[in-house]
Motif scaffolding. Structure first.
Motif, PDB file in Angstrom:
ATOM      1  N   UNK A   1       0.830  -1.208   0.000  1.00 33.56           N
ATOM      2  CA  UNK A   1       0.000   0.000   0.000  1.00 33.56           C
ATOM      3  C   UNK A   1       0.860   1.253   0.000  1.00 33.56           C
ATOM      4  N   UNK A   2       1.902   1.264   0.838  1.00 36.88           N
ATOM      5  CA  UNK A   2       2.804   2.419   0.876  1.00 36.88           C
ATOM      6  C   UNK A   2       3.500   2.628  -0.466  1.00 36.88           C
ATOM      7  N   UNK A   3       3.906   1.528  -1.088  1.00 40.52           N
ATOM      8  CA  UNK A   3       4.550   1.623  -2.402  1.00 40.52           C
ATOM      9  C   UNK A   3       3.607   2.225  -3.436  1.00 40.52           C
ATOM     10  N   UNK A   4       2.389   1.724  -3.477  1.00 35.71           N
ATOM     11  CA  UNK A   4       1.426   2.204  -4.457  1.00 35.71           C
ATOM     12  C   UNK A   4       0.973   3.633  -4.163  1.00 35.71           C
ATOM     13  N   UNK A   5       0.927   4.000  -2.896  1.00 36.87           N
ATOM     14  CA  UNK A   5       0.609   5.389  -2.557  1.00 36.87           C
ATOM     15  C   UNK A   5       1.658   6.316  -3.157  1.00 36.87           C
TER      16      UNK A   5
ATOM     17  N   UNK B   1       1.447   6.246  -7.145  1.00 39.35           N
ATOM     18  CA  UNK B   1       0.257   6.923  -7.664  1.00 39.35           C
ATOM     19  C   UNK B   1       0.265   8.412  -7.361  1.00 39.35           C
ATOM     20  N   UNK B   2       0.709   8.774  -6.167  1.00 36.15           N
ATOM     21  CA  UNK B   2       0.783  10.200  -5.832  1.00 36.15           C
ATOM     22  C   UNK B   2       1.759  10.913  -6.758  1.00 36.15           C
ATOM     23  N   UNK B   3       2.907  10.300  -7.014  1.00 33.01           N
ATOM     24  CA  UNK B   3       3.866  10.884  -7.945  1.00 33.01           C
ATOM     25  C   UNK B   3       3.245  11.066  -9.331  1.00 33.01           C
ATOM     26  N   UNK B   4       2.538  10.053  -9.787  1.00 35.51           N
ATOM     27  CA  UNK B   4       1.930  10.113 -11.120  1.00 35.51           C
ATOM     28  C   UNK B   4       0.836  11.172 -11.186  1.00 35.51           C
ATOM     29  N   UNK B   5      -0.044  11.203 -10.200  1.00 35.32           N
ATOM     30  CA  UNK B   5      -1.165  12.150 -10.218  1.00 35.32           C
ATOM     31  C   UNK B   5      -0.690  13.586 -10.010  1.00 35.32           C
ATOM     32  N   UNK B   6       0.218  13.781  -9.087  1.00 34.85           N
ATOM     33  CA  UNK B   6       0.681  15.131  -8.750  1.00 34.85           C
ATOM     34  C   UNK B   6       1.431  15.778  -9.913  1.00 34.85           C
TER      35      UNK B   6
END
Length: 286
Positions: free
Chosen positions: A205-209, A212-217
């Protein structure tokens, strides 16, 4: 002893060579970011004249940051980016974890087909479908200029990779005996997932957070197609205000980029230790 001494010398020389190479690769990789930070403290004239000089003649100059903060309406753009990024990330994590759990435990033909289709969709580039996507949601449905639409699209494009990584972790690291014990104690399937399974997914979960945050931001292309109203612009879109038709305010652009990257960089520093463990335990073993 002589052999050990020679072997030790060769090992030290080899290690020095490896460390030197790693340092050079690191500096090469970090040069663009260092270049941006250095030049964000200079005037446009100094950037053009001496772009590689560490400090300007006036010393540290933060005027570009003040100007960038005001002109890009940083507070509003930051709020938009934060809302979109957090909403999309939470939705992706919850839906992907539940979907992956279902695919692993309900191992029938239908779940295998759906999982295979989700994995196959990961190879489709966004550029191949962005025109039809915007045409449908814009011209046909009139759903553009909405943060909800952007969140919906982010979730759609990110869900496959997240399901894939969660699937591998659940399949190889979470024994079904835990769930059977919970069922014996009277837990429902939903309660078992959120009370037993989901807490065990913390590394992945931490990895995907982070991913995904990097990608979205940092995403520029998709928000630029969906959002055109100034009050809805995210931070990457706000930096485009500094580009003119014939010229660009280079110092202010550099400062705006630093302001845009800084929040996500801080998050990455705090959570970076989970990336390797999550990816290795998930995707590699699936």
């Amino acid at each position: 002893m002589a052999k050990n001494h020679i072997g030790g010398t060769k090992t030290r020389i080899k290690n020095i060579g490896i460390y030197t190479l790693l340092v050079l690769v690191f500096l090469l990789y970090m040069f663009p970011f260092i270049f941006i930070v250095i030049n964000s403290l200079k005037t446009k004239k100094e950037i053009i004249k001496t772009p590689l000089k560490l400090l300007s003649e006036q010393g540290l100059n933060f005027d570009n940051f003040v100007k960038a903060y005001e002109k890009m309406d940083f507070a509003k753009a930051f709020t938009n980016s934060m809302f979109v990024t957090l909403s999309a990330t939470v939705i992706v994590i919850i839906l992907a974890a539940m979907t992956a759990y279902y695919y692993v435990r309900v191992n029938n033909l239908l779940s295998k087909i759906f999982f295979s289709l989700m994995v196959a969709s990961m190879i489709i580039p966004f550029q191949a479908i962005m025109i039809p996507l915007v045409s449908i949601y814009g011209a046909k449905l009139g759903m553009l200029n909405s943060r909800v639409t952007l969140i919906f699209m982010h979730v759609g494009f990110a869900i496959s990779m997240s399901v894939f990584i969660f699937h591998g972790f659940i399949k190889s690291n979470i024994p079904i005996a835990l769930e059977e014990a919970a069922y014996i104690d009277g837990c429902s399937r939903t309660k078992t997932f959120f009370k037993i399974i989901f807490p065990l997914l913390k590394p992945t979960t931490a990895t995907l957070v982070i991913l995904n945050v990097l990608a979205f931001w940092n995403d520029f292309l998709l928000p630029s197609l969906v959002l055109t109203k100034e009050k809805l612009l995210t931070l990457p879109l706000s930096t485009y205000k500094f580009y003119g038709t014939y010229s660009a305010d280079l110092g202010t652009i550099m400062a705006a980029l630093v302001l845009t990257v800084a929040p996500i960089l801080i998050l990455y520093v705090f959570l970076q230790k989970y990336i390797i463990s999550g990816v290795v335990s998930g995707a590699v073993k699936s």
